[in-house]
Design a protein around this motif. Sequence first.
Motif, short mmCIF file in Angstrom:
data_model
loop_
_atom_site.label_atom_id
_atom_site.label_comp_id
_atom_site.label_asym_id
_atom_site.label_seq_id
_atom_site.Cartn_x
_atom_site.Cartn_y
_atom_site.Cartn_z
N ALA A 1 -1.81 1.17 -1.68
CA ALA A 1 -3.15 1.04 -2.01
C ALA A 1 -4.07 2.33 -1.55
O ALA A 1 -4.85 2.84 -2.03
CB ALA A 1 -3.86 -0.16 -1.96
N THR A 2 -3.66 2.49 -0.03
CA THR A 2 -4.59 3.40 0.60
C THR A 2 -3.96 4.98 -0.13
O THR A 2 -4.78 5.89 -0.08
CB THR A 2 -4.22 3.48 2.07
OG1 THR A 2 -2.85 3.45 2.32
CG2 THR A 2 -4.69 2.10 2.32
N ALA A 3 -2.67 5.06 -0.34
CA ALA A 3 -2.00 6.32 -0.89
C ALA A 3 -2.63 6.61 -2.31
O ALA A 3 -3.54 7.56 -2.58
CB ALA A 3 -0.64 6.15 -1.21
N LEU A 4 -2.99 5.42 -3.03
CA LEU A 4 -3.49 5.79 -4.51
C LEU A 4 -5.23 6.08 -4.21
O LEU A 4 -5.77 6.61 -5.26
CB LEU A 4 -3.55 4.29 -5.00
CG LEU A 4 -2.08 3.96 -5.79
CD1 LEU A 4 -2.29 2.73 -6.16
CD2 LEU A 4 -1.88 5.02 -6.72
N MET A 5 -5.77 5.39 -3.17
CA MET A 5 -7.27 5.90 -3.16
C MET A 5 -7.49 7.03 -2.11
O MET A 5 -8.65 7.42 -2.02
CB MET A 5 -7.79 4.75 -2.34
CG MET A 5 -7.95 3.51 -3.38
SD MET A 5 -9.01 2.07 -2.94
CE MET A 5 -10.72 2.92 -3.05
N GLY A 6 -6.30 7.52 -1.54
CA GLY A 6 -6.55 8.82 -0.76
C GLY A 6 -7.33 8.68 0.68
O GLY A 6 -8.12 9.18 1.01
#
Length: 86
Positions: free
Chosen positions: A25-30
């Motif tokens: 999720a954090t990778a997707l949200m940057g």
Amino acid sequence: MSTTLETARINLRAIAEIKAFIARATALMGTTASSFMLQNVHDVVRKVVTEHETLRLSQSVFQAFIRISEQSPAPNAALQSLMARR
């Protein structure tokens, strides 16, 4: 004048599956895992605290409360004595 925010550490333990899901999720949200979790936890805890600290009354109960509040008895001797001490 500079202002600095005081920070405090929060440690969490999670099963590997949840940790991987958070990382995804954090990778997707940057964003970072810390920023992601803090923002989402902050929203939830604000809602929980607000729900527990807010009194909700129906219109009829509120009107009854107002009516009773406005019909309070005259102060008795004990109350007058107490207020005189201020």
